[in-house]
Design a protein around this motif. Structure first.
Motif, PDB file in Angstrom:
ATOM      1  N   THR A   1     -57.024  11.505 -67.221  1.00 13.59           N
ATOM      2  CA  THR A   1     -56.901  12.817 -67.540  1.00 13.59           C
ATOM      3  C   THR A   1     -57.003  13.188 -68.996  1.00 13.59           C
ATOM      4  OG1 THR A   1     -54.539  13.003 -67.141  1.00 13.59           O
ATOM      5  CG2 THR A   1     -56.199  13.673 -65.145  1.00 13.59           C
ATOM      6  N   THR A   2     -57.835  14.049 -69.410  1.00 15.69           N
ATOM      7  CA  THR A   2     -57.732  14.625 -70.913  1.00 15.69           C
ATOM      8  C   THR A   2     -57.693  15.648 -71.203  1.00 15.69           C
ATOM      9  OG1 THR A   2     -59.295  12.572 -71.154  1.00 15.69           O
ATOM     10  CG2 THR A   2     -59.178  14.261 -73.101  1.00 15.69           C
ATOM     11  N   ALA A   3     -56.664  16.276 -71.861  1.00 15.55           N
ATOM     12  CA  ALA A   3     -56.573  17.692 -72.031  1.00 15.55           C
ATOM     13  C   ALA A   3     -57.396  18.266 -73.127  1.00 15.55           C
ATOM     14  CB  ALA A   3     -55.188  17.885 -72.576  1.00 15.55           C
ATOM     15  N   ARG A   4     -57.748  19.546 -72.872  1.00 15.87           N
ATOM     16  CA  ARG A   4     -58.799  20.212 -73.654  1.00 15.87           C
ATOM     17  C   ARG A   4     -58.145  21.522 -74.249  1.00 15.87           C
ATOM     18  NH1 ARG A   4     -65.129  19.579 -71.987  1.00 15.87           N
ATOM     19  NH2 ARG A   4     -65.220  19.650 -74.336  1.00 15.87           N
ATOM     20  N   ASP A   5     -58.434  22.128 -75.442  1.00 14.31           N
ATOM     21  CA  ASP A   5     -57.801  23.092 -76.000  1.00 14.31           C
ATOM     22  C   ASP A   5     -58.854  23.978 -76.919  1.00 14.31           C
ATOM     23  OD1 ASP A   5     -58.026  22.049 -78.535  1.00 14.31           O
ATOM     24  OD2 ASP A   5     -55.962  21.778 -79.025  1.00 14.31           O
ATOM     25  N   VAL A   6     -58.183  25.109 -77.183  1.00 13.49           N
ATOM     26  CA  VAL A   6     -59.215  26.189 -77.860  1.00 13.49           C
ATOM     27  C   VAL A   6     -58.135  26.466 -79.145  1.00 13.49           C
ATOM     28  CG1 VAL A   6     -60.337  26.880 -76.177  1.00 13.49           C
ATOM     29  CG2 VAL A   6     -58.342  28.057 -76.470  1.00 13.49           C
ATOM     30  N   THR A   7     -58.774  26.790 -80.366  1.00 13.48           N
ATOM     31  CA  THR A   7     -58.306  27.064 -81.541  1.00 13.48           C
ATOM     32  C   THR A   7     -58.748  28.195 -82.260  1.00 13.48           C
ATOM     33  OG1 THR A   7     -57.745  24.648 -81.746  1.00 13.48           O
ATOM     34  CG2 THR A   7     -57.398  25.772 -83.777  1.00 13.48           C
ATOM     35  N   ASP A   8     -57.975  28.848 -82.776  1.00  4.93           N
ATOM     36  CA  ASP A   8     -58.354  30.029 -83.960  1.00  4.93           C
ATOM     37  C   ASP A   8     -57.655  29.864 -85.009  1.00  4.93           C
ATOM     38  OD1 ASP A   8     -59.732  32.324 -84.491  1.00  4.93           O
ATOM     39  OD2 ASP A   8     -58.653  33.692 -83.472  1.00  4.93           O
ATOM     40  N   ILE A   9     -58.050  30.689 -86.114  1.00  2.00           N
ATOM     41  CA  ILE A   9     -57.667  30.394 -87.621  1.00  2.00           C
ATOM     42  C   ILE A   9     -57.872  31.642 -88.187  1.00  2.00           C
ATOM     43  CG2 ILE A   9     -59.585  29.440 -88.546  1.00  2.00           C
ATOM     44  CD1 ILE A   9     -57.904  27.475 -89.993  1.00  2.00           C
TER      45      ILE A   9
ATOM     46  N   ALA B   1     -57.085  23.535 -70.188  1.00  2.84           N
ATOM     47  CA  ALA B   1     -57.821  22.929 -69.218  1.00  2.84           C
ATOM     48  C   ALA B   1     -57.765  21.110 -69.330  1.00  2.84           C
ATOM     49  CB  ALA B   1     -59.066  23.077 -68.969  1.00  2.84           C
ATOM     50  N   TYR B   2     -58.068  20.584 -68.314  1.00  2.00           N
ATOM     51  CA  TYR B   2     -58.055  19.012 -68.610  1.00  2.00           C
ATOM     52  C   TYR B   2     -59.202  18.464 -67.682  1.00  2.00           C
ATOM     53  CZ  TYR B   2     -55.800  18.373 -64.022  1.00  2.00           C
ATOM     54  OH  TYR B   2     -55.536  18.537 -62.548  1.00  2.00           O
ATOM     55  N   GLN B   3     -59.568  17.273 -68.088  1.00  2.53           N
ATOM     56  CA  GLN B   3     -60.752  16.878 -67.857  1.00  2.53           C
ATOM     57  C   GLN B   3     -60.363  15.568 -66.862  1.00  2.53           C
ATOM     58  OE1 GLN B   3     -63.376  15.888 -71.031  1.00  2.53           O
ATOM     59  NE2 GLN B   3     -64.529  17.993 -70.693  1.00  2.53           N
ATOM     60  N   MET B   4     -61.249  15.139 -65.919  1.00  5.50           N
ATOM     61  CA  MET B   4     -60.809  13.860 -65.122  1.00  5.50           C
ATOM     62  C   MET B   4     -62.018  12.990 -65.283  1.00  5.50           C
ATOM     63  SD  MET B   4     -59.351  15.468 -61.586  1.00  5.50           S
ATOM     64  CE  MET B   4     -60.645  16.889 -61.736  1.00  5.50           C
ATOM     65  N   ARG B   5     -61.756  11.916 -65.898  1.00  5.48           N
ATOM     66  CA  ARG B   5     -62.774  10.714 -65.906  1.00  5.48           C
ATOM     67  C   ARG B   5     -62.638   9.328 -65.428  1.00  5.48           C
ATOM     68  NH1 ARG B   5     -66.148  11.816 -70.728  1.00  5.48           N
ATOM     69  NH2 ARG B   5     -65.484  13.660 -71.730  1.00  5.48           N
TER      70      ARG B   5
END
Length: 970
Positions: free
Chosen positions: A584-592, A621-625
C-alpha cells in the motif's frame, strides 16, 4: 575501536573489477541475465596506512590495554586529533568509515578519566550518539579494555530506573543521546552536579548525522549544555567524529557554537574494493503515458542479498525506509526458502521501532555471524561498529555522497576483500547517477546544512533553558542573534515572564516537552496486534497517516499485518496478521499560500523569491500495488485530518507579458476561466482546505470529471537525515562533470528517514512530503523531483506531485498508474549534455499546456535541488500553478518540509541560477518523447502526472533564465 581501513572515493578508479571484491561481484554475475545490469564498476585501490608514536601523555596502562585489543600504534590522524583535544581545543575528525575515529577521542577522554591529565583530578566524559545501538556498542568496547578505574555506563530510555541513580552518582564516562540530554540530564542538572563539575570532554559521534532540523535542535541542546556547565565552572572540550564531509570545521562550529579545529587527512590503510553501479532491468509493464516500468530496487536488492547469503558472504543491505528494510529481508527469506531453506533464518531486518530486546538480540547475532544477511534502514540507525562484513548493498541513492561512502565503508572492515553495490531505484537521480559515475567517484562530498537560528527551533529551547536556570542578558549571545527578537514574543504568549533579573519559566508543564528534537511531533502511535494485545512497535504520529492508516500493509520482523483501525486520539493502531499479495502507498493533496516575502531578485520580467509560506497537506487515499510487479490494483479513500506547516520556500514567477510572447495567454485577469488547456496544477496532492479548490485565478480551465475516485494523500516526514551543503565551487558550472545531479531527491519523497514507506517489493515510497519520521513522513510536497540525466526522468512520487484545482463542485481525484521507468534501450551516455538540443515537442509551435509545463518544471526542479542543497527528497516539497492567487502569476514553489524551514529552500534561492539551469538541461538531456520518471514524472504525483508538458517546461525555464543576473541578490 580497532584501527581499520576506510573505503572512500578515488578518482583513479577503473572499470574492471578489483582483484578482491571482483570475485564477489563475479558470483553475482554468474547468471548471464544480470550482466547487463552493471553500468559501471569502480576499483577503489588499496592505500597504505601511516603510523605515529603514542603521545607521551597517554597512560601506559591504556596503551597496554589497547595492545591487547589489537591496536599496537595509532594512525597519524588519530594522534593529531587527540593532541588538539588534549591542548584544550575542540576538534572534529572527519575521515572515512573504519578509520579508527574512536581511538582519536578515547586517548584524551580515558586519560582524563584515569586522572592522567595536568589537572590531576579525575575528570568525566559525556558521549553523545544519535542512536542507542551505537552507545551500547561503544560501551562494550570500553568494557573490553578492562580498565578497573573506568566506570562507564549508558543512560538512555532503556536504562532501568534503579540504575539511573547509580549512573548519576558514580559513572565517570556516560554514554547517552541528544534526546536524554534534552529531556533528562539538563532539566535535572542539579542531580548531575557532581558529574558536570568534573566534565572534561563532550564526544559527539556520527556528527555528520546532525543536520537539517534535527541538527538545528541538537545545536541548541548543546548550547544549553554549555550554559549549564558554565554555571558549574567548567568549559568542556568538544570532540566530534564525522564521516568525510566538506567544511567540517565550520559545520562543527555551527553545531557546538565554539571554534573547532578540523582533522580530515585520513592516514588509515584501506584494502582494495570493487564498487558496482547496478540498474534493475525493465519489465513488460507500462506506466503512465506508456513509459516502461523498471523492476524495483528492493526486489533486486533482496535477490542479491539472498545470493550472497548462499555464498556465506556476510552482507548488510541499506534501505531508505523501514518498510523497505522489512521488505528486502522478507523477500530474501522467501528466495532462500526455495533454494536453501536452512539459511532463511540467517536473514533479518533491523530498524527503529523494534523493542530494545529485539535490537540487542539482532546486534549480538550479527557479531556472532549467526546472521549473514541484514537489511537496515541506514548507517546511523544501525549504529553498530561491526567488523567482518564482506559486502554492502545500498538500495537507492542514500541522499548524499557522504552517506554513500559512509555506508559502503562498512564492507571489508577487517581487511578482507570488499564489495559495495549501489542498486538504483526507478528515480531520476538514481538513474542519472548509475549512468554518470563521474558524479559519484572522485567528486568532493557535501557540507552539512543546519540552521540553529530557526525561530521554531530556538523558541522551545529558550523556554527549556529558562526552566533549567533563568535566562539573562548574557545568554542572548550564546543562543544567537535571533534570541533578542524571540524573547519578547515568548513573553507576549505567556511562555516566559520577564523580570529585572531575567526571563523565567513559570508554568507547571515541562518546558522540554515543547521541543521534539527528532521533528516527529505528537505522541508515538503504538502498533498492537488486535488478537493478542502484543506491542509490535511504534510509529511517530505524523508518519502514522501514511504507514498505519486503515487498510495499510504493515511489516514487522518479516511478518505482514493489515491495519484494521488507526485511532489518533488514543495513539494506537490495531493490526491483524495477513499475507496480502500487494503493498500500500498513501497519497495526499497539498495547498500553499504565501505568508511573507523575505527576499526577491528580478530576473528581467521574471521574479525569484524566498520567504515564509503555509502548506496544508492531507492524506486522502491509498493505492494497492502487486508485490512483485508494482501493478496498480486499485485505490481507496481515507478520512484523515489535514496538517498545516509554516515553513520557508523559494518560488519563481513569470510575467503575463512573457507568457504572451510564448503564444500562451497570461495568467492574470485576461485569462479566460475556461481555457481549453485544462486544469491547473496545484500543490502535489491538494488536501481539502478552507478555501475552495478552484478559487478565482486558480484554474486554467474546467477540470475533468474527477468525481469517480477519492482524493489521494501523502505522508509526513521526520528530519533526522537532514541535508548537506554543497562545497563552495563544487558546482559552479553547468558541466555535468562539475555539477552532476549527485543528491537529487524529490519533494514527493518527503518521507521520514526512520521509515520511508517504501513498498515491500516495489520500492515505492509512500507519501510525498516531508515528515517527522523517516519511515513515514508526511509528504508536504507531493511532487517528486526529476533529476538530471540522459533519458532519465525524475520519478514523480504520486504523493508529492501537484494536484489539480478542479472546479468548486468537483472532488479532486488522483489517477493511479504504475510507476513509470526511464526509456528502455538506451545506451549509457558518457556524460551530461548541458547544451540545448531539439527534442520532439520541445517548443514546437509553442503550443504550451501552461499548467502541464509549470507542473513538469516543478517536478524537475525538485529533483535537482538536492544537488545544490544536499538535502534528501523527504526534506522538500513543491507546488505549481498557472496562476497563484497570492501572486496573480504563473508560480512554481519548492519548500522545506519542516516547520520553520531547514535551510534547503534558502540554498535554492542562493544558487537558483545554477539550480534552474541544471533543471532545464536535465529535461533536455532526457531522450524520452513526452516525459518519464527520469525527467518530469513522479510516482507520487497527486495528479497522476497529468498534466505534464515536457517541451513546455523547457520553454518556461528558457524564459525564466533569459535575463538571469550573474549573482542572485540577497
Amino acid at each position: 575501536m580497532s584501527s581499520q581501513r576506510s573505503l572512500t572515493p578515488d578518482p583513479r578508479g577503473r572499470d574492471d573489477p578489483a582483484p578482491g571484491g571482483g570475485r564477489l561481484l563475479a558470483r553475482l554475475l554468474a547468471d548471464p541475465r544480470r550482466r547487463g545490469r552493471i553500468t559501471h564498476v569502480q576499483h577503489v585501490p588499496a592505500r597504505r596506512g601511516r603510523r605515529a608514536e603514542w603521545p607521551a601523555w597517554v597512560p601506559r596502562l591504556l596503551i597496554d590495554r589497547l595492545a591487547l585489543a589489537g591496536i599496537d600504534a595509532p594512525w597519524e590522524h588519530q594522534v593529531t586529533a587527540a593532541e588538539h583535544a588534549r591542548a584544550g581545543r575542540s576538534v572534529i575528525i572527519a575521515t572515512g568509515t573504519a578509520s579508527g575515529k574512536s581511538l582519536a577521542y578515547l586517548m584524551p577522554a580515558l586519560s582524563a578519566v584515569l586522572g592522567e591529565e595536568p589537572t590531576s583530578a579525575q575528570g568525566t566524559v559525556l558521549y553523545l550518539s544519535p542512536t542507542k545501538a551505537l552507545a551500547a556498542d561503544q560501551l562494550r568496547s570500553l568494557r573490553g579494555l578492562r580498565l578497573t578505574r573506568l566506570r562507564a555506563a549508558t543512560y538512555d530510555g532503556d536504562t532501568p530506573a534503579d540504575e539511573r541513580g547509580w549512573v548519576r552518582q558514580y559513572a565517570d564516562y556516560v554514554l547517552t543521546n541528544p534526546d536524554m540530554l534534552h529531556r533528562s540530564i539538563l532539566p535535572g542538572h542539579a542531580r548531575w552536579s557532581a558529574f558536570l563539575r568534573r566534565l572534561r570532554y563532550v564526544i559527539i559521534d556520527e556528527a555528520h548525522g546532525y543536520r537539517g532540523v534535527f541538527g538545528s535542535h541538537v545545536a541548541q541542546v548543546l548550547r544549553r549544555l554549555r550554559r549549564i556547565c558554565a554555571r558549574y565552572g567548567v568549559s568542556p572540550v568538544f570532540i566530534l567524529a564525522s564521516a568525510t564531509t566538506a567544511e567540517p570545521a565550520e559545520t562543527a562550529r555551527r553545531l557546538t557554537g565554539v571554534p573547532v579545529e578540523a582533522v580530515a587527512d585520513d592516514a588509515s590503510p584501506r584494502a582494495a574494493a570493487s564498487f558496482a553501479l547496478w540498474e534493475p532491468p525493465l519489465t513488460d509493464l507500462r506506466g503512465e503515458r506508456g513509459a516502461p516500468v523498471r523492476r524495483s530496487a528492493t526486489a533486486e536488492a533482496a535477490d542479491l542479498l539472498a545470493d550472497l547469503v548462499v555464498e556465506d558472504v556476510q552482507t548488510l543491505a541499506f534501505v531508505r525506509s523501514r518498510r523497505g528494510a522489512e521488505s528486502v529481508a522478507l523477500s530474501a527469506r522467501r528466495a532462500l526458502d526455495e533454494v536453501a531453506p536452512e539459511l532463511s533464518g540467517r536473514v533479518a531486518a533491523y530498524r527503529a521501532g523494534y523493542l530494545p530486546e529485539e535490537r540487542r538480540a539482532l546486534e549480538s547475532a550479527l557479531r556472532a555471524r549467526e546472521i549473514v544477511g541484514l537489511a537496515s534502514t541506514n548507517a546511523l540507525e544501525l549504529g553498530v561498529d561491526v567488523s567482518g562484513l564482506d559486502a554492502v548493498l545500498v538500495c537507492g541513492w542514500p541522499g548524499t555522497r557522504a552517506s554513500l561512502w559512509q555506508q559502503a565503508g562498512r564492507a571489508g572492515r577487517a581487511g578482507q576483500e570488499a564489495l559495495a553495490v549501489l542498486v538504483a531505484r526507478d528515480d531520476p537521480l538514481d538513474t542519472f547517477l548509475v549512468h554518470h559515475p563521474e558524479a559519484i567517484f572522485g567528486t568532493p562530498v557535501e557540507a552539512t546544512v543546519l540552521d540553529p537560528d530557526n525561530p521554531y527551533v530556538l523558541e522551545p529551547h529558550l523556554c527549556a533553558a529558562a526552566a533549567e536556570s533563568p535566562l539573562t542578558e548574557a545568554d542572548i549571545e550564546l543562543f544567537g542573534p535571533v534570541t533578542a527578537h524571540v524573547l519578547p514574543d515568548l513573553v507576549r504568549r505567556g511562555l516566559l515572564r520577564h523580570r529585572a533579573t531575567g526571563w523565567y519559566w513559570t508554568r507547571r508543564e515541562r518546558a522540554t516537552d515543547l521541543a521534539d528534537i527528532r521533528g516527529a511531533g505528537g505522541t508515538p502511535i503504538q502498533v498492537v496486534e488486535a488478537s493478542t494485545g502484543r506491542l509490535l512497535g511504534t510509529v511517530d504520529e505524523a508518519s502514522a497517516h501514511t504507514t498505519v492508516h486503515e487498510g495499510a500493509v504493515y511489516l514487522h520482523q518479516g511478518e505482514s499485518f493489515l491495519v484494521q483501525t488507526l485511532d489518533l486520539d488514543d495513539s494506537v493502531a490495531l493490526v491483524d496478521p495477513a499475507e496480502p499479495d500487494y503493498t500500500t502507498t498513501a497519497r495526499d493533496v497539498t495547498d500553499i499560500r504565501i505568508i511573507e516575502t523575505l527576499r526577491t531578485s528580478s530576473w528581467g520580467r521574471a521574479t525569484l523569491c524566498f520567504g515564509t509560506v503555509e502548506v496544508t497537506r492531507q492524506v486522502v487515499a491509498y493505492q494497492m500495488r502487486r508485490l512483485q510487479s508494482g501493478e496498480m490494483l486499485g485505490e481507496k479513500p481515507l478520512d484523515l485530518p489535514p496538517r498545516t506547516l509554516r515553513t520557508r520556500a523559494v518560488w519563481w514567477t513569470l510575467a503575463n507579458e512573457q507568457l504572451n510572447e510564448l503564444g500562451t495567454p497570461g495568467a492574470g485577469p485576461g485569462l479566460p476561466a475556461g481555457d481549453a488547456r485544462g486544469p491547473r496544477v496545484s500543490a502535489p496532492g491538494l488536501a481539502p482546505s478552507s478555501e475552495p479548490p478552484s478559487r478565482a485565478g486558480r484554474g486554467v480551465g474546467p477540470a475533468p470529471d474527477l468525481r469517480a475516485a477519492s482524493d489521494p494523500t501523502p505522508e509526513p516526514v521526520p528530519a533526522p537525515d537532514a541535508a548537506l551543503e554543497p562545497e563552495p565551487g563544487l558546482i559552479p558550472t553547468l558541466d555535468p562533470e562539475t555539477s552532476p545531479g549527485l543528491t537529487s531527491t524529490s519533494a514527493s519523497d518527503l518521507h521520514s528517514q526512520t521509515g520511508e514507506a517504501v513498498q515491500p517489493d516495489t520500492g515505492l515510497v509512500t507519501g510525498s512530503g516531508p515528515s517527522p519520521e523517516q519511515e513515514s513522513r508526511p509528504v508536504l510536497a507531493p511532487d517528486s523531483a526529476s533529476p538530471p540525466g540522459t533519458g532519465l526522468a525524475p520519478t514523480l512520487e504520486p504523493e508529492t506531485s501537484p494536484t489539480f484545482r478542479p472546479d468548486r463542485d468537483s472532488t479532486p481525484r488522483l489517477g493511479f498508474s504504475s510507476r513509470a521507468a526511464s526509456d528502455s534501450g538506451r545506451e549509457p551516455r558518457a556524460g551530461f549534455v548541458p547544451t540545448p538540443r531539439t527534442e520532439p515537442g520541445v517548443g514546437a509551435g509553442l503550443d504550451l499546456d501552461l499548467p502541464g509545463a509549470a507542473h513538469a518544471a516543478e517536478h524537475a526542479s525538485i529533483g535537482l535541488l538536492p544537488l545544490f542543497a544536499t538535502c534528501d527528497r523527504w526534506d522538500i516539497g513543491g507546488v505549481s500553478t498557472a496562476c497563484h492567487p497570492d501572486t496573480g502569476l504563473l508560480t512554481v514553489f519548492v519548500y522545506d518540509g519542516h516547520e520553520g524551514g531547514a535551510g534547503f529552500a534558502e540554498r535554492g534561492y542562493s544558487d537558483a541560477a545554477a539550480w534552474l539551469h541544471a533543471t532545464r538541461d536535465a529535461i533536455l538531456a532526457c531522450e524520452c518523447e513526452a516525459g518519464c520518471p527520469s525527467c518530469i514524472q513522479s510516482p507520487k504525483c497527486g495528479n497522476g502526472n497529468d498534466p505534464l508538458d515536457k517541451g513546455g517546461a523547457v520553454v518556461l525555464l528558457d524564459a525564466l533564465l533569459r535575463d538571469v543576473p550573474k549573482v542572485t541578490k540577497t
